[in-house]
Scaffold this motif. Structure first.
Motif, PDB file in Angstrom:
ATOM      1  N   THR A   1      48.543 -21.140  -6.902  1.00  0.00           N
ATOM      2  CA  THR A   1      47.444 -21.479  -7.805  1.00  0.00           C
ATOM      3  C   THR A   1      46.336 -20.450  -7.630  1.00  0.00           C
ATOM      4  N   ILE A   2      45.993 -19.768  -8.714  1.00  0.00           N
ATOM      5  CA  ILE A   2      45.002 -18.692  -8.646  1.00  0.00           C
ATOM      6  C   ILE A   2      44.027 -18.817  -9.815  1.00  0.00           C
ATOM      7  N   LYS A   3      42.905 -18.124  -9.697  1.00  0.00           N
ATOM      8  CA  LYS A   3      41.917 -18.121 -10.776  1.00  0.00           C
ATOM      9  C   LYS A   3      41.364 -16.714 -10.935  1.00  0.00           C
ATOM     10  N   GLU A   4      40.868 -16.397 -12.114  1.00  0.00           N
ATOM     11  CA  GLU A   4      40.314 -15.077 -12.436  1.00  0.00           C
ATOM     12  C   GLU A   4      38.803 -15.135 -12.320  1.00  0.00           C
ATOM     13  N   THR A   5      38.245 -14.516 -11.277  1.00  0.00           N
ATOM     14  CA  THR A   5      36.798 -14.562 -11.051  1.00  0.00           C
ATOM     15  C   THR A   5      36.065 -13.437 -11.754  1.00  0.00           C
ATOM     16  N   ASP A   6      36.742 -12.332 -12.061  1.00  0.00           N
ATOM     17  CA  ASP A   6      36.239 -11.226 -12.848  1.00  0.00           C
ATOM     18  C   ASP A   6      37.403 -10.723 -13.676  1.00  0.00           C
ATOM     19  N   PRO A   7      37.146  -9.993 -14.763  1.00  0.00           N
ATOM     20  CA  PRO A   7      38.267  -9.498 -15.568  1.00  0.00           C
ATOM     21  C   PRO A   7      39.264  -8.714 -14.716  1.00  0.00           C
ATOM     22  N   GLY A   8      40.508  -9.199 -14.676  1.00  0.00           N
ATOM     23  CA  GLY A   8      41.556  -8.527 -13.915  1.00  0.00           C
ATOM     24  C   GLY A   8      41.512  -8.778 -12.422  1.00  0.00           C
ATOM     25  N   TYR A   9      40.619  -9.665 -11.954  1.00  0.00           N
ATOM     26  CA  TYR A   9      40.473  -9.925 -10.520  1.00  0.00           C
ATOM     27  C   TYR A   9      40.802 -11.391 -10.251  1.00  0.00           C
TER      28      TYR A   9
ATOM     29  N   GLY B   1      59.283  -7.685  -2.562  1.00  0.00           N
ATOM     30  CA  GLY B   1      59.730  -9.059  -2.623  1.00  0.00           C
ATOM     31  C   GLY B   1      58.642 -10.106  -2.531  1.00  0.00           C
ATOM     32  N   TYR B   2      57.375  -9.677  -2.477  1.00  0.00           N
ATOM     33  CA  TYR B   2      56.261 -10.625  -2.416  1.00  0.00           C
ATOM     34  C   TYR B   2      55.354 -10.433  -3.629  1.00  0.00           C
ATOM     35  N   ALA B   3      54.675 -11.486  -4.015  1.00  0.00           N
ATOM     36  CA  ALA B   3      53.728 -11.425  -5.126  1.00  0.00           C
ATOM     37  C   ALA B   3      52.313 -11.301  -4.571  1.00  0.00           C
ATOM     38  N   TYR B   4      51.493 -10.495  -5.248  1.00  0.00           N
ATOM     39  CA  TYR B   4      50.100 -10.276  -4.829  1.00  0.00           C
ATOM     40  C   TYR B   4      49.191 -10.467  -6.039  1.00  0.00           C
ATOM     41  N   ALA B   5      48.104 -11.194  -5.837  1.00  0.00           N
ATOM     42  CA  ALA B   5      47.160 -11.429  -6.925  1.00  0.00           C
ATOM     43  C   ALA B   5      46.535 -10.112  -7.367  1.00  0.00           C
ATOM     44  N   ASN B   6      46.480  -9.886  -8.683  1.00  0.00           N
ATOM     45  CA  ASN B   6      45.846  -8.674  -9.187  1.00  0.00           C
ATOM     46  C   ASN B   6      44.361  -8.667  -8.833  1.00  0.00           C
ATOM     47  N   GLY B   7      43.883  -7.516  -8.447  1.00  0.00           N
ATOM     48  CA  GLY B   7      42.473  -7.368  -8.083  1.00  0.00           C
ATOM     49  C   GLY B   7      42.224  -7.603  -6.621  1.00  0.00           C
ATOM     50  N   SER B   8      42.491  -8.824  -6.136  1.00  0.00           N
ATOM     51  CA  SER B   8      42.212  -9.143  -4.733  1.00  0.00           C
ATOM     52  C   SER B   8      43.352  -8.751  -3.804  1.00  0.00           C
TER      53      SER B   8
ATOM     54  N   THR C   1      43.650  -1.582 -12.741  1.00  0.00           N
ATOM     55  CA  THR C   1      43.248  -2.778 -12.003  1.00  0.00           C
ATOM     56  C   THR C   1      42.889  -2.474 -10.555  1.00  0.00           C
ATOM     57  N   GLY C   2      43.005  -1.242 -10.116  1.00  0.00           N
ATOM     58  CA  GLY C   2      42.629  -0.891  -8.754  1.00  0.00           C
ATOM     59  C   GLY C   2      41.162  -1.219  -8.505  1.00  0.00           C
ATOM     60  N   PRO C   3      40.825  -1.829  -7.366  1.00  0.00           N
ATOM     61  CA  PRO C   3      39.436  -2.261  -7.131  1.00  0.00           C
ATOM     62  C   PRO C   3      38.426  -1.114  -7.205  1.00  0.00           C
ATOM     63  N   GLN C   4      38.722   0.021  -6.571  1.00  0.00           N
ATOM     64  CA  GLN C   4      37.782   1.138  -6.627  1.00  0.00           C
ATOM     65  C   GLN C   4      37.720   1.719  -8.036  1.00  0.00           C
ATOM     66  N   MET C   5      38.873   1.838  -8.686  1.00  0.00           N
ATOM     67  CA  MET C   5      38.908   2.337 -10.056  1.00  0.00           C
ATOM     68  C   MET C   5      38.069   1.452 -10.960  1.00  0.00           C
ATOM     69  N   THR C   6      38.238   0.130 -10.805  1.00  0.00           N
ATOM     70  CA  THR C   6      37.493  -0.822 -11.619  1.00  0.00           C
ATOM     71  C   THR C   6      35.993  -0.679 -11.390  1.00  0.00           C
TER      72      THR C   6
END
Length: 318
Positions: free
Chosen positions: A306-314, A285-292, A230-235
């Motif tokens: 509240t979050i949304k998936e704009t690309d697969p895994g993002y 101790g904090y949550a981070y949205a996957n991708g962004s 899910t790393g942005p550069q890897m993706t």
């Protein structure tokens, strides 16, 4: 490398890899069994300690890979090529050194089994494409990648299928700093012409204080997920490779006709639920949205976001 932090042992790194594979954040470790891995370290390289590369060789061997490790050359910290403009032991721009012999051919022979001799003159073409089309969120500079990406396509690959080599440049070797020198002097194109191989040259770029040398994210300067699928550069790089494998020998046009896509649905849940569902991850101790990697707040059952998936895994905040 120079660090005040204790280095993890190969055994610790191997277990970390197995744990991540079990979680599905990297591919199964069993895939490495029998895979060829070629490592190189010069005795004049003072940027990366030889112990680090020794540990890397141990890591891959313990995970079942077929490792060849060349560490007898007097090379400095550089890519080593028969047509490199730098002398063997230096560590200086453009970081492409000539140490005699042909380590590029040695590497490709180990990776592919056998290779035909390199071409004496090139017949293919270097194409340029827009990397923004492949980066989650569509903004290459936001993940320390350049706008331009490149691929070398031999004539023989324009009408038939070919192998794909992904070549990641080193720090300071990005297009915005040394132009096409890495692509021109790495000696991969010469072998590509005679061995049915397309070479993809993705480009990182410098980004302020976090990445002033234009390195790829191999330590987490851009994303805590840098080594994961899910790393942005890897993706982005995987997206490029998939595009190259999509039935054509070149990436899609840099300005494709947009197709309508449904509006992503917003998901409201506790930050703990987001992480267990694979929409987010936690750190300190904090949550981070996957991708962004957007900070969603405290990682617990009581804090919601509240979050949304704009690309697969993002995932991004709504």
């Amino acid at each position: 490398m120079a660090t005040y932090l204790p280095r993890k042992t190969p055994a610790q790194l191997e277990q970390l890899t197995r744990d991540r594979a079990s979680a599905g954040t990297v591919d199964p470790v069993a895939n490495l069994s029998g895979d060829p891995v070629w490592l190189y370290h010069g005795t004049s390289d003072t940027t990366v300690a030889e112990d680090v590369n020794d540990d890397l060789a141990t890591y891959y061997r313990d995970l079942g890979a077929d490792v060849v490790y060349d560490h007898d050359s007097a090379a400095g910290h550089a890519w080593v090529s028969p047509i490199g403009p730098g002398s063997c032991s230096v560590t200086q721009s453009p970081w492409i050194n000539n140490c005699g012999g042909d380590p590029v051919g040695d590497m490709l022979t180990h990776l592919f089994g056998t290779v035909r001799p390199a071409a004496s003159s090139l017949t293919g073409r270097l194409i340029q494409f827009d990397q923004n089309d492949y980066v989650p969120g569509g903004n290459a500079t936001s993940v320390s990648m350049g706008n331009e990406g490149f691929a070398y396509v031999p004539q023989s690959c324009e009408q038939s299928s070919c192998k794909l080599m992904v070549a990641l440049h080193g720090c300071y070797q990005y297009y915005g700093n040394i132009g096409d020198t890495f692509m021109d002097k790495a000696y991969l194109n010469e072998y590509a012409d005679t061995n049915g191989m397309i070479v993809l040259y993705p480009q990182a770029t410098a980004s302020g204080l976090s990445n002033p040398r234009g390195c790829w994210d191999w330590w987490g300067y851009q994303s805590a997920q840098y080594p994961l699928k899910t790393g942005p550069q890897m993706t982005a790089v995987v997206n490029m490779a998939k595009a190259m494998s999509g039935g054509t020998s070149t990436p899609p046009p840099t300005t494709p006709t947009p197709t309508p896509t449904p509006t992503p649905a917003c998901v409201t849940a506790s930050n703990y639920a987001h992480t267990t569902a694979g929409r987010a991850h936690q750190s300190m101790g904090y949550a981070y949205a996957n991708g962004s990697d957007q900070n969603l707040g405290l990682w617990n059952l009581y804090t919601t976001s509240t979050i949304k998936e704009t690309d697969p895994g993002y995932w991004v905040k709504c």
